[in-house]
Design a protein around this motif. Structure first.
Motif, PDB file in Angstrom:
ATOM      1  N   SER A  21     -12.380  -2.883  48.555  1.00  0.00           N
ATOM      2  CA  SER A  21     -12.270  -4.204  48.075  1.00  0.00           C
ATOM      3  C   SER A  21     -12.911  -5.165  48.964  1.00  0.00           C
ATOM      4  O   SER A  21     -13.160  -4.764  50.269  1.00  0.00           O
ATOM      5  CB  SER A  21     -10.770  -4.592  47.964  1.00  0.00           C
ATOM      6  N   GLU A  22     -12.736  -6.216  48.606  1.00  0.00           N
ATOM      7  CA  GLU A  22     -13.308  -7.414  49.620  1.00  0.00           C
ATOM      8  C   GLU A  22     -12.733  -7.347  50.830  1.00  0.00           C
ATOM      9  O   GLU A  22     -11.574  -7.153  51.084  1.00  0.00           O
ATOM     10  CB  GLU A  22     -13.070  -8.610  48.900  1.00  0.00           C
ATOM     11  N   MET A 108     -15.881 -10.873  44.161  1.00  0.00           N
ATOM     12  CA  MET A 108     -16.826  -9.914  43.555  1.00  0.00           C
ATOM     13  C   MET A 108     -15.980  -9.130  42.449  1.00  0.00           C
ATOM     14  O   MET A 108     -15.017  -8.485  42.584  1.00  0.00           O
ATOM     15  CB  MET A 108     -17.379  -9.013  44.783  1.00  0.00           C
ATOM     16  N   PRO A 109     -16.946  -8.638  41.427  1.00  0.00           N
ATOM     17  CA  PRO A 109     -16.290  -7.930  40.346  1.00  0.00           C
ATOM     18  C   PRO A 109     -16.242  -6.558  40.550  1.00  0.00           C
ATOM     19  O   PRO A 109     -17.030  -5.942  41.486  1.00  0.00           O
ATOM     20  CB  PRO A 109     -17.318  -8.058  39.250  1.00  0.00           C
ATOM     21  N   SER A 110     -15.310  -5.927  39.914  1.00  0.00           N
ATOM     22  CA  SER A 110     -15.036  -4.336  40.327  1.00  0.00           C
ATOM     23  C   SER A 110     -16.066  -3.609  39.710  1.00  0.00           C
ATOM     24  O   SER A 110     -16.971  -4.121  38.748  1.00  0.00           O
ATOM     25  CB  SER A 110     -13.738  -4.021  39.457  1.00  0.00           C
ATOM     26  N   SER A 111     -16.400  -2.530  40.225  1.00  0.00           N
ATOM     27  CA  SER A 111     -17.138  -1.308  39.419  1.00  0.00           C
ATOM     28  C   SER A 111     -17.133  -1.264  38.051  1.00  0.00           C
ATOM     29  O   SER A 111     -16.259  -1.287  37.697  1.00  0.00           O
ATOM     30  CB  SER A 111     -17.065   0.148  40.385  1.00  0.00           C
ATOM     31  N   PHE A 112     -18.442  -0.955  37.449  1.00  0.00           N
ATOM     32  CA  PHE A 112     -18.076  -0.672  35.895  1.00  0.00           C
ATOM     33  C   PHE A 112     -19.588  -0.299  35.252  1.00  0.00           C
ATOM     34  O   PHE A 112     -20.752  -0.569  36.153  1.00  0.00           O
ATOM     35  CB  PHE A 112     -18.234  -2.379  35.332  1.00  0.00           C
ATOM     36  N   THR A 113     -19.482   0.706  34.480  1.00  0.00           N
ATOM     37  CA  THR A 113     -20.634   1.242  33.599  1.00  0.00           C
ATOM     38  C   THR A 113     -20.300   1.080  32.153  1.00  0.00           C
ATOM     39  O   THR A 113     -19.591   1.519  31.631  1.00  0.00           O
ATOM     40  CB  THR A 113     -20.903   2.647  34.277  1.00  0.00           C
ATOM     41  N   GLY A 114     -21.356   0.493  31.580  1.00  0.00           N
ATOM     42  CA  GLY A 114     -21.224   0.137  30.100  1.00  0.00           C
ATOM     43  C   GLY A 114     -22.328   0.328  29.492  1.00  0.00           C
ATOM     44  O   GLY A 114     -23.777   1.082  29.872  1.00  0.00           O
ATOM     45  N   LEU A 115     -22.427   0.274  28.130  1.00  0.00           N
ATOM     46  CA  LEU A 115     -23.508   0.535  27.253  1.00  0.00           C
ATOM     47  C   LEU A 115     -25.029  -0.210  27.611  1.00  0.00           C
ATOM     48  O   LEU A 115     -26.165   0.470  27.507  1.00  0.00           O
ATOM     49  CB  LEU A 115     -23.245   0.245  25.834  1.00  0.00           C
ATOM     50  N   PHE A 143     -15.461   0.431  43.606  1.00  0.00           N
ATOM     51  CA  PHE A 143     -14.987  -1.045  44.204  1.00  0.00           C
ATOM     52  C   PHE A 143     -14.124  -1.731  43.295  1.00  0.00           C
ATOM     53  O   PHE A 143     -14.523  -1.811  41.975  1.00  0.00           O
ATOM     54  CB  PHE A 143     -16.308  -1.953  44.306  1.00  0.00           C
ATOM     55  N   VAL A 144     -12.857  -2.124  43.938  1.00  0.00           N
ATOM     56  CA  VAL A 144     -12.019  -2.845  42.866  1.00  0.00           C
ATOM     57  C   VAL A 144     -11.634  -4.156  43.405  1.00  0.00           C
ATOM     58  O   VAL A 144     -11.318  -4.136  44.643  1.00  0.00           O
ATOM     59  CB  VAL A 144     -10.558  -2.200  42.812  1.00  0.00           C
ATOM     60  N   SER A 145     -11.875  -5.311  42.512  1.00  0.00           N
ATOM     61  CA  SER A 145     -11.541  -6.534  43.120  1.00  0.00           C
ATOM     62  C   SER A 145     -10.190  -7.061  43.430  1.00  0.00           C
ATOM     63  O   SER A 145      -9.527  -6.628  42.372  1.00  0.00           O
ATOM     64  CB  SER A 145     -12.411  -7.459  42.145  1.00  0.00           C
ATOM     65  N   ILE A 292      -5.608  -6.447  32.077  1.00  0.00           N
ATOM     66  CA  ILE A 292      -5.496  -5.189  32.713  1.00  0.00           C
ATOM     67  C   ILE A 292      -6.110  -5.030  34.052  1.00  0.00           C
ATOM     68  O   ILE A 292      -7.184  -5.261  34.282  1.00  0.00           O
ATOM     69  CB  ILE A 292      -6.219  -4.123  31.761  1.00  0.00           C
ATOM     70  N   VAL A 293      -5.200  -4.739  34.956  1.00  0.00           N
ATOM     71  CA  VAL A 293      -5.338  -5.034  36.372  1.00  0.00           C
ATOM     72  C   VAL A 293      -4.877  -3.509  37.250  1.00  0.00           C
ATOM     73  O   VAL A 293      -4.272  -2.713  36.449  1.00  0.00           O
ATOM     74  CB  VAL A 293      -4.601  -6.024  36.932  1.00  0.00           C
ATOM     75  N   PRO A 294      -5.452  -3.406  38.515  1.00  0.00           N
ATOM     76  CA  PRO A 294      -4.829  -2.407  38.978  1.00  0.00           C
ATOM     77  C   PRO A 294      -3.329  -2.334  39.288  1.00  0.00           C
ATOM     78  O   PRO A 294      -2.768  -3.388  39.321  1.00  0.00           O
ATOM     79  CB  PRO A 294      -5.487  -2.240  40.438  1.00  0.00           C
TER      80      PRO A 294
END
Length: 410
Positions: A21-22, A108-115, A143-145, A292-294
């Motif tokens: 994280s940050e 900063m935003p968390s890791s993500f993979t989308g369409l 990475f988790v914000s 929805i959060v960690p």
């Protein structure tokens, strides 16, 4: 054949989940073996975070592509200085170079993979030699914000209501009030949802509960939206001229992506929709926003109970507030048996007969099985003396509640 063998990169995890994280520090090692002595121009390690969006619309001459990019940070450390005049001579054998890289502070935003896009945090090591292809290795960082904008809001039960008049082919009215026990949750959590339905119409209705994920990609002033139904629960049919309370448990899928609100070009939101399926009619619905959060962030937020007198978190529905108060009024100030004097503006008057409110229906009826309620200590009375109820002293005036639903059935 290259004399560099097994060029690799490892880093140490900070927690069991292997997330960063940050403000965290990445420590690791670059390792490789040399089959002979070589001269190295530079050796460095870097970590960076980037968001990218891309999609195409239309076809042929009308085809158009949209793209956007955001760079969040880049930190680089040279282990062998770049542009050294003579370069660095490394002997044959095994070599290990340790490094430390600090991720900057900031939102900063968390890791993500989308369409149509992704948010990637990458750790990379690279060794360069004159007149040779460089040796390079990359590893994704999970990475988790720590910064979730919605967490500044108080976590509490949410409520919403809707009322619908039947059309020309039927008569009567349908009312529904719904409550969900939380707003902030984590993957794997179970939500408690309760809906009270008063079907005063000539039609049968069926309650339904739907958990939906909405992802929005933004680029060049345009948006591309994708929606995914994660869970759907269908209740039993409620006949005409009847009243029922329906409850269900909605589980957040364990692989759900965290809510994403701090990225300019990608956002992820979750909605819980409670609606009534009515044949040949627009379905009345109440929609709640979920965050929805960690788990570490969700557990730091109160899941209830909530302060006496609070109405609870609002729903993100286009419908009016609930038909009922969330807690009985707090005894304060002068009044019969210690109850406060009624506030003339407490209830709106507009000619609608709200039977649920007049019957004294409250959230305690909804959540008595879901979680304990916190009330205020009752006033003291003489032995054998029974205090009158607040509703009997100050009955609420009628209230008007109306709303419209979506024509889409799912």
């Amino acid at each position: 054949m290259s004399p560099i063998k097994d060029f690799g990169l490892t880093y140490e995890a900070l927690n069991e989940e292997g997330t960063f994280s940050e403000g965290d520090t990445l420590t690791g090692t670059i390792s490789f073996a040399l089959t002979k002595e070589i001269k190295v121009k530079s050796l460095f390690v870097k970590v960076k975070g980037d968001a990218n969006v891309h999609w195409t619309e239309g076809s042929g001459d009308d085809e158009r592509s949209y793209s956007a990019h955001r760079r969040y940070f880049k930190v680089k450390e040279y282990l062998i200085a770049e542009n050294a005049k003579a370069g660095a001579v490394l002997p044959q054998g095994l070599h290990h170079f340790k490094f430390r890289l600090k991720i900057p502070e900031g939102d900063m935003p968390s890791s993500f993979t989308g369409l149509h896009g992704k948010i990637v945090y990458m750790l990379e090591a690279k060794m360069s030699r004159s007149w040779r292809w460089p040796s390079k290795v990359q590893k994704h960082i999970n990475f988790v914000s720590k910064f979730h904008q919605q967490l500044h809001q108080v976590n509490c039960p949410q409520s919403g209501s809707v009322s619908k008049e039947m059309g020309v082919f039927s008569k009567g009215q349908v009312q529904m009030s719904a409550v969900v026990n939380t707003k902030i949750c984590s993957p794997g959590d179970t939500l408690s949802v309760v809906a009270k339905i008063c079907n005063s119409s000539s039609k049968k209705v069926r309650p339904k509960f739907s958990l939906q994920q909405k992802t929005v990609y933004r680029a060049e002033g345009s948006t591309n939206t994708s929606e995914k139904n994660l869970c759907k629960i269908v209740g039993d049919t409620i006949p005409s001229n009847s009243e029922e309370t329906v409850s269900c448990q909605v589980k957040i899928p364990a692989d759900s992506i965290y809510s994403l609100s701090n990225c300019e070009i990608i956002s992820i939101e979750y909605y819980l929709k409670v609606y009534l399926d009515i044949s040949f009619a627009i379905d009345p619905k109440v929609v709640f926003l979920l965050v929805i959060v960690p788990p570490s962030l969700a557990t730091s937020q109160p899941l209830g109970p909530y302060p006496a007198g609070a109405v609870g978190g609002p729903s993100y529905s286009d419908f009016p507030p609930p038909f009922f108060p969330f807690e009985p009024p707090v005894p304060a100030g002068p009044g019969a048996y210690g109850y406060p004097a009624p506030d003339p503006t407490q209830y709106a008057t507009s000619g609608y007969n709200n039977q649920w409110t007049q019957q004294g229906f409250s959230t305690a009826d909804f959540l008595s099985s879901a979680q304990p309620q916190v009330g205020t200590a009752p006033p003291q009375f003489e032995q054998g003396e029974e205090p009158p109820s607040y509703m009997s002293l100050f009955p609420p005036a009628p209230d008007t509640l109306s709303g419209s639903g979506s024509s889409h059935k799912s």
